[in-house]
Each structure stands twice: as structure tokens, then as C-alpha cells.
Design a protein around this motif. Sequence first.
Motif, PDB file in Angstrom:
ATOM      1  N   LEU A 115       0.849  -1.186   0.000  1.00 49.67           N
ATOM      2  CA  LEU A 115       0.000   0.000   0.000  1.00 49.67           C
ATOM      3  C   LEU A 115       0.889   1.241   0.000  1.00 49.67           C
ATOM      4  CD1 LEU A 115      -2.464  -1.263   2.733  1.00 49.67           C
ATOM      5  CD2 LEU A 115      -3.016  -0.987   0.324  1.00 49.67           C
ATOM      6  N   VAL A 116       0.623   2.164  -0.949  1.00 47.84           N
ATOM      7  CA  VAL A 116       1.441   3.358  -1.135  1.00 47.84           C
ATOM      8  C   VAL A 116       0.576   4.591  -0.900  1.00 47.84           C
ATOM      9  CG1 VAL A 116       2.828   4.634  -2.820  1.00 47.84           C
ATOM     10  CG2 VAL A 116       2.911   2.146  -2.787  1.00 47.84           C
ATOM     11  N   LEU A 117       1.138   5.595  -0.194  1.00 47.29           N
ATOM     12  CA  LEU A 117       0.417   6.831   0.074  1.00 47.29           C
ATOM     13  C   LEU A 117       0.187   7.593  -1.231  1.00 47.29           C
ATOM     14  CD1 LEU A 117      -0.747   8.606   2.372  1.00 47.29           C
ATOM     15  CD2 LEU A 117       1.431   9.837   2.364  1.00 47.29           C
ATOM     16  N   GLN A 118      -1.095   7.871  -1.520  1.00 45.51           N
ATOM     17  CA  GLN A 118      -1.483   8.595  -2.731  1.00 45.51           C
ATOM     18  C   GLN A 118      -2.693   9.465  -2.427  1.00 45.51           C
ATOM     19  OE1 GLN A 118      -2.362   5.551  -5.629  1.00 45.51           O
ATOM     20  NE2 GLN A 118      -0.218   5.174  -6.084  1.00 45.51           N
ATOM     21  N   ASN A 119      -2.860  10.502  -3.234  1.00 45.80           N
ATOM     22  CA  ASN A 119      -4.047  11.352  -3.129  1.00 45.80           C
ATOM     23  C   ASN A 119      -4.953  11.025  -4.313  1.00 45.80           C
ATOM     24  OD1 ASN A 119      -5.811  13.211  -2.161  1.00 45.80           O
ATOM     25  ND2 ASN A 119      -4.468  14.967  -2.389  1.00 45.80           N
ATOM     26  N   GLN A 120      -5.935  10.179  -4.069  1.00 40.28           N
ATOM     27  CA  GLN A 120      -6.881   9.723  -5.093  1.00 40.28           C
ATOM     28  C   GLN A 120      -8.219  10.447  -4.909  1.00 40.28           C
ATOM     29  OE1 GLN A 120      -6.354   7.217  -7.450  1.00 40.28           O
ATOM     30  NE2 GLN A 120      -4.275   6.729  -6.830  1.00 40.28           N
ATOM     31  N   PRO A 121      -9.155  10.293  -5.846  1.00 35.48           N
ATOM     32  CA  PRO A 121     -10.476  10.906  -5.671  1.00 35.48           C
ATOM     33  C   PRO A 121     -11.186  10.477  -4.385  1.00 35.48           C
ATOM     34  CG  PRO A 121     -10.198  10.203  -7.939  1.00 35.48           C
ATOM     35  CD  PRO A 121      -8.994   9.691  -7.168  1.00 35.48           C
ATOM     36  N   SER A 122     -10.887   9.283  -3.865  1.00 32.66           N
ATOM     37  CA  SER A 122     -11.495   8.820  -2.614  1.00 32.66           C
ATOM     38  C   SER A 122     -10.919   9.523  -1.401  1.00 32.66           C
ATOM     39  CB  SER A 122     -11.274   7.320  -2.446  1.00 32.66           C
ATOM     40  OG  SER A 122     -11.805   6.618  -3.534  1.00 32.66           O
ATOM     41  N   GLY A 123      -9.770  10.185  -1.558  1.00 33.08           N
ATOM     42  CA  GLY A 123      -9.110  10.870  -0.457  1.00 33.08           C
ATOM     43  C   GLY A 123      -7.660  10.459  -0.347  1.00 33.08           C
ATOM     44  N   LEU A 124      -6.944  11.124   0.541  1.00 33.94           N
ATOM     45  CA  LEU A 124      -5.544  10.804   0.792  1.00 33.94           C
ATOM     46  C   LEU A 124      -5.484   9.539   1.619  1.00 33.94           C
ATOM     47  CD1 LEU A 124      -2.526  11.714   0.661  1.00 33.94           C
ATOM     48  CD2 LEU A 124      -2.922  12.784   2.884  1.00 33.94           C
ATOM     49  N   GLY A 125      -4.713   8.567   1.163  1.00 38.65           N
ATOM     50  CA  GLY A 125      -4.614   7.326   1.900  1.00 38.65           C
ATOM     51  C   GLY A 125      -3.588   6.400   1.308  1.00 38.65           C
ATOM     52  N   PHE A 126      -3.482   5.229   1.898  1.00 43.34           N
ATOM     53  CA  PHE A 126      -2.595   4.191   1.386  1.00 43.34           C
ATOM     54  C   PHE A 126      -3.413   3.307   0.457  1.00 43.34           C
ATOM     55  CE2 PHE A 126      -0.415   5.532   5.202  1.00 43.34           C
ATOM     56  CZ  PHE A 126       0.907   5.562   4.780  1.00 43.34           C
ATOM     57  N   TYR A 127      -3.038   3.293  -0.824  1.00 36.06           N
ATOM     58  CA  TYR A 127      -3.766   2.544  -1.839  1.00 36.06           C
ATOM     59  C   TYR A 127      -2.937   1.343  -2.282  1.00 36.06           C
ATOM     60  CZ  TYR A 127      -7.059   6.375  -2.148  1.00 36.06           C
ATOM     61  OH  TYR A 127      -8.022   7.314  -1.850  1.00 36.06           O
ATOM     62  N   GLN A 128      -3.631   0.228  -2.497  1.00 31.80           N
ATOM     63  CA  GLN A 128      -2.956  -1.010  -2.862  1.00 31.80           C
ATOM     64  C   GLN A 128      -2.373  -0.920  -4.267  1.00 31.80           C
ATOM     65  OE1 GLN A 128      -5.221  -4.761  -3.199  1.00 31.80           O
ATOM     66  NE2 GLN A 128      -3.757  -5.536  -1.710  1.00 31.80           N
TER      67      GLN A 128
END
Length: 183
Positions: A115-128
Motif C-alpha cells: 500500500l502506497v500513500l497517494q491522493n486519489q479521488p477517494s481521499g488521501l490514503g494508502f492505496y494497494q
Amino acid sequence: VQSQYVYGDMKLFTAKAEDINFTFKADYGTLILPFNAELQEGMEAYTCDGKEENELTLTLTPAESFVANTPYIVKKTGATTDYTFNGIAYSTATSYTDGLLTGTLVDMTAPAGSLVLQNQPSGLGFYQVDTNDITVKANRVYVTEEMAGVNVRALILPGNETGINSVVAEDSLITLYLSFLLI
């Protein structure tokens, strides 16, 4: 200035003076330093030592300073966004794992399933990470595959999500409750 320390034919470690620049692009970030450093005003740092039984909650422990080669989740608490850390870097490897976090001292490809920290449309978080096409920059951190193995698509950080989350203090531990997106 860089110095190599060797014993016989074995290189023990490399030491060099380094300046590492860090910029908060959001309220949270990740950081690993190759030397000890003091926390600077306007930031907090946490190690990630475990997860709760529901597999969707990371347990973070506040740090009083940065310890060399230890990966951290950092939080912006002030107006400052740009920081410079300097010290003598002593390292024997290019990446280090502590708890559920792995930090890298060089640019590397994130392992599939991490899981990598990213700012996606769902919000800032750790995304797989689904494929091997995501680069983790030098002096940054990712959540190990152990956490990713729970079929979680993302762990959204508090204050950056579309749902309701909170940070709850319990003694010296802080439990970070994260919203999640299932695969």
C-alpha cells in the motif's frame, strides 16, 4: 564527502554528509532518514507497529525524534510544508522494515500488494499497488504486503476522507481508524 568503511574485503557501511528535503503535499506523508534527526516544529511522526484484529486499523506510536533507517508516517501540524534534515548517513542497505512499514533510501518499484500513500479521488490514503509500475521515491515509505493481504483496496487517512474517521489517544499509543474500500 563520502567515506567507505571496510574490514578486509568486506564493505561494512558507507557514510556521507547528506541534506534531505521533505515537502508535505497534504496533511500526511511518509519519511525515512539515513541518520538520526530531531522532529521539527509543525510536524509529528509515528511508527506503525501493528494492526487491530479487524485488519482495517493501524496502530501508530508517536515518535519523539527520527531514528536512522526507521520508516515513519508523518503528520503536518503547522503551516510549514518544506523541511530540510541533515546529518551523516550510515547505511548498510537500501531499504528497512519496521513494524508494518518499509522505507527506502533510493527510488524503487513498490511491490505488488503493498500500500502506497497517494491522493486519489477517494481521499488521501494508502492505496494497494496492483502492478509493478508505482515508484516509491527515495526517503519515502510504504505499508508492507502483510497489511495488504486483507483484501483492502485503500486505507484513507483521517481528515482526508469522504466518510467519518477519528484519531483516538490511548496512553502513549494512537490508534488511527481508517475508512476502507474493499476489493
